[in-house]
Design a protein around this motif. Structure first.
Motif, PDB file in Angstrom:
ATOM      1  N   PRO A   1     -26.601 -33.593 -20.112  1.00 13.13           N
ATOM      2  CA  PRO A   1     -26.626 -32.381 -19.271  1.00 13.13           C
ATOM      3  C   PRO A   1     -25.272 -31.714 -19.091  1.00 13.13           C
ATOM      4  O   PRO A   1     -25.206 -30.524 -18.781  1.00 13.13           O
ATOM      5  CB  PRO A   1     -27.175 -32.897 -17.934  1.00 13.13           C
ATOM      6  CG  PRO A   1     -28.003 -34.089 -18.294  1.00 13.13           C
ATOM      7  CD  PRO A   1     -27.252 -34.721 -19.423  1.00 13.13           C
ATOM      8  N   PHE A   2     -24.170 -32.469 -19.271  1.00 10.11           N
ATOM      9  CA  PHE A   2     -22.846 -31.875 -19.119  1.00 10.11           C
ATOM     10  C   PHE A   2     -22.524 -31.015 -20.339  1.00 10.11           C
ATOM     11  O   PHE A   2     -22.875 -31.356 -21.468  1.00 10.11           O
ATOM     12  CB  PHE A   2     -21.790 -32.951 -18.929  1.00 10.11           C
ATOM     13  CG  PHE A   2     -21.796 -33.551 -17.551  1.00 10.11           C
ATOM     14  CD1 PHE A   2     -21.118 -32.944 -16.507  1.00 10.11           C
ATOM     15  CD2 PHE A   2     -22.500 -34.711 -17.290  1.00 10.11           C
ATOM     16  CE1 PHE A   2     -21.133 -33.475 -15.235  1.00 10.11           C
ATOM     17  CE2 PHE A   2     -22.532 -35.253 -16.014  1.00 10.11           C
ATOM     18  CZ  PHE A   2     -21.846 -34.633 -14.985  1.00 10.11           C
ATOM     19  N   GLN A   3     -21.819 -29.900 -20.093  1.00 10.52           N
ATOM     20  CA  GLN A   3     -21.463 -28.965 -21.149  1.00 10.52           C
ATOM     21  C   GLN A   3     -20.006 -28.527 -20.989  1.00 10.52           C
ATOM     22  O   GLN A   3     -19.522 -28.395 -19.862  1.00 10.52           O
ATOM     23  CB  GLN A   3     -22.347 -27.714 -21.086  1.00 10.52           C
ATOM     24  CG  GLN A   3     -23.828 -27.979 -21.157  1.00 10.52           C
ATOM     25  CD  GLN A   3     -24.623 -26.709 -20.945  1.00 10.52           C
ATOM     26  OE1 GLN A   3     -24.204 -25.625 -21.361  1.00 10.52           O
ATOM     27  NE2 GLN A   3     -25.765 -26.821 -20.295  1.00 10.52           N
ATOM     28  N   PRO A   4     -19.307 -28.297 -22.097  1.00  9.58           N
ATOM     29  CA  PRO A   4     -17.925 -27.805 -21.990  1.00  9.58           C
ATOM     30  C   PRO A   4     -17.871 -26.376 -21.467  1.00  9.58           C
ATOM     31  O   PRO A   4     -18.742 -25.555 -21.768  1.00  9.58           O
ATOM     32  CB  PRO A   4     -17.411 -27.869 -23.435  1.00  9.58           C
ATOM     33  CG  PRO A   4     -18.373 -28.751 -24.166  1.00  9.58           C
ATOM     34  CD  PRO A   4     -19.691 -28.581 -23.479  1.00  9.58           C
ATOM     35  N   VAL A   5     -16.858 -26.084 -20.667  1.00 12.55           N
ATOM     36  CA  VAL A   5     -16.608 -24.702 -20.283  1.00 12.55           C
ATOM     37  C   VAL A   5     -16.100 -23.944 -21.500  1.00 12.55           C
ATOM     38  O   VAL A   5     -15.621 -24.533 -22.467  1.00 12.55           O
ATOM     39  CB  VAL A   5     -15.575 -24.618 -19.138  1.00 12.55           C
ATOM     40  CG1 VAL A   5     -16.115 -25.243 -17.865  1.00 12.55           C
ATOM     41  CG2 VAL A   5     -14.255 -25.272 -19.551  1.00 12.55           C
ATOM     42  N   GLU A   6     -16.199 -22.646 -21.454  1.00 14.60           N
ATOM     43  CA  GLU A   6     -15.658 -21.816 -22.524  1.00 14.60           C
ATOM     44  C   GLU A   6     -14.154 -21.632 -22.309  1.00 14.60           C
ATOM     45  O   GLU A   6     -13.698 -21.460 -21.186  1.00 14.60           O
ATOM     46  CB  GLU A   6     -16.343 -20.452 -22.534  1.00 14.60           C
ATOM     47  CG  GLU A   6     -17.841 -20.508 -22.753  1.00 14.60           C
ATOM     48  CD  GLU A   6     -18.475 -19.140 -22.654  1.00 14.60           C
ATOM     49  OE1 GLU A   6     -17.784 -18.137 -22.958  1.00 14.60           O
ATOM     50  OE2 GLU A   6     -19.650 -19.061 -22.265  1.00 14.60           O
ATOM     51  N   LEU A   7     -13.402 -21.670 -23.410  1.00 12.85           N
ATOM     52  CA  LEU A   7     -11.963 -21.447 -23.347  1.00 12.85           C
ATOM     53  C   LEU A   7     -11.631 -20.214 -24.178  1.00 12.85           C
ATOM     54  O   LEU A   7     -12.152 -20.041 -25.277  1.00 12.85           O
ATOM     55  CB  LEU A   7     -11.201 -22.658 -23.871  1.00 12.85           C
ATOM     56  CG  LEU A   7     -11.353 -23.958 -23.070  1.00 12.85           C
ATOM     57  CD1 LEU A   7     -10.570 -25.075 -23.739  1.00 12.85           C
ATOM     58  CD2 LEU A   7     -10.890 -23.765 -21.641  1.00 12.85           C
ATOM     59  N   GLN A   8     -10.765 -19.374 -23.645  1.00 13.56           N
ATOM     60  CA  GLN A   8     -10.398 -18.147 -24.328  1.00 13.56           C
ATOM     61  C   GLN A   8      -8.886 -18.072 -24.512  1.00 13.56           C
ATOM     62  O   GLN A   8      -8.130 -18.397 -23.601  1.00 13.56           O
ATOM     63  CB  GLN A   8     -10.865 -16.927 -23.525  1.00 13.56           C
ATOM     64  CG  GLN A   8     -12.368 -16.916 -23.274  1.00 13.56           C
ATOM     65  CD  GLN A   8     -12.786 -15.713 -22.459  1.00 13.56           C
ATOM     66  OE1 GLN A   8     -12.968 -14.623 -22.996  1.00 13.56           O
ATOM     67  NE2 GLN A   8     -12.932 -15.901 -21.161  1.00 13.56           N
TER      68      GLN A   8
END
Length: 312
Positions: free
Chosen positions: A184-191
């Motif tokens: 269920p855990f997902q990485p945040v988006e990095l920009q």
């Protein structure tokens, strides 16, 4: 009043308790609980002093937090509250119990097995018993903590502890877990680049104290929208409450992700808070911008063999 109407009223009164909520005070100041952001954040415990912080999920086995939140690999553990998904079944079972109890009472009364008053009392007794059991099970499920050991720790090379010079210290740390987080855990988006403007709204998500004077309020994921305050800095952003209600990060929110509005894209990592009138929190929340630090993050992930799971 007919028996069926009395029973229906009891059911609706019980069910309304699930729908109606009261205002939640979070971080410090007014905010709300944020279960929708649970896949993107965990907690970090430093066993050397018992302190805890918030961290962003960067990869399935890597999290990003503030450097001052960790004192060493062996003293650091990552954890989260497990079993929240089971609460759905607990609530569903509780509702089914209420409906079944009311239906049983109505049938017993309808077919003359018991008198009306005794049937209603029996139905209410079953409802209270089911509520007590649901509360007991829910408390045990919600309170269960799942801990992860840290296999590797990387402190940003420009971190300088106990310094008040914003440009001289990059308060960031990457933690590689001994095993991956659950699916269920997902990485945040990095920009790589994200334009920051004074007055711009950003979202902070953290597990910190909801009240600076009440020490039994941490450990619940909450969120609030703050705005950027000038002057600009190439590495640091300062956030304030646009409504002046004292909303901001506090103890336990160090390492908390600061996200864009509308999507889980990481803009910055909260590192400290300032307060007014003798308080430590609620006036200004300071955070390290994530974009300028992406080269360092990539370098560490590549060394750990985790670059393939990095969200960019």
């Amino acid at each position: 009043m007919p028996v069926w109407r009395a029973a229906l009223g009891t059911i609706l009164a019980c069910l309304s308790g699930i729908v109606l909520t009261t205002p939640v005070f979070a971080l410090v100041g007014p905010a709300r609980e944020a279960p929708e952001f649970a896949p993107y954040a965990v907690m970090v415990l430093d066993s050397s002093d018992g302190s805890y912080c918030t961290a962003s999920v960067i990869a399935q086995d890597v999290v990003l937090t503030a450097a001052h939140c960790v004192s060493g690999r062996s003293e650091t553990r990552v954890f989260f509250r497990g079993g929240e998904g089971k609460l759905v079944f607990v609530v569903a079972g509780w509702i089914a119990w209420i409906l079944a109890s009311a239906m049983l009472a109505l049938l017993l009364i309808r077919f003359g097995r018991v008198r009306t008053r005794a049937g209603i009392q029996a139905g209410l007794s079953l409802v209270l018993l089911g509520s007590a059991l649901a509360y007991f099970v829910e408390s045990r499920v919600a309170a269960r903590l799942v801990f992860f050991d840290v296999a590797a720790l990387a402190i940003h090379p420009e971190y300088r502890p106990n310094t008040g010079q914003d440009l001289a210290s990059i308060d960031l740390a990457l933690l590689r877990l001994a095993r991956p987080l659950p699916s269920p855990f997902q990485p945040v988006e990095l920009q790589q680049s994200f334009s920051i403007e004074t007055g711009q709204p950003l979202r902070i998500v953290g597990f910190g104290h909801a009240d600076e004077e009440e020490r039994d309020t941490p450990g619940v994921l909450r969120t609030a929208v703050l705005t950027v305050r000038g002057p600009k800095s190439p590495v640091l952003v300062r956030l304030i409450d646009p409504d002046g209600t004292g909303l901001g990060g506090c103890t336990g929110d160090s390492g908390a992700p600061v996200l864009t509005i509308g999507r889980p894209a990481l803009v910055a990592v909260a590192i400290r808070a300032k307060g007014n009138n003798g308080y430590a929190c609620g006036a200004v929340t300071e955070a390290v911008l994530a974009g300028p630090q992406l080269p360092w993050i990539r370098k560490i992930l590549q060394a750990w063999g985790a670059a393939g799971s990095l969200a960019l």
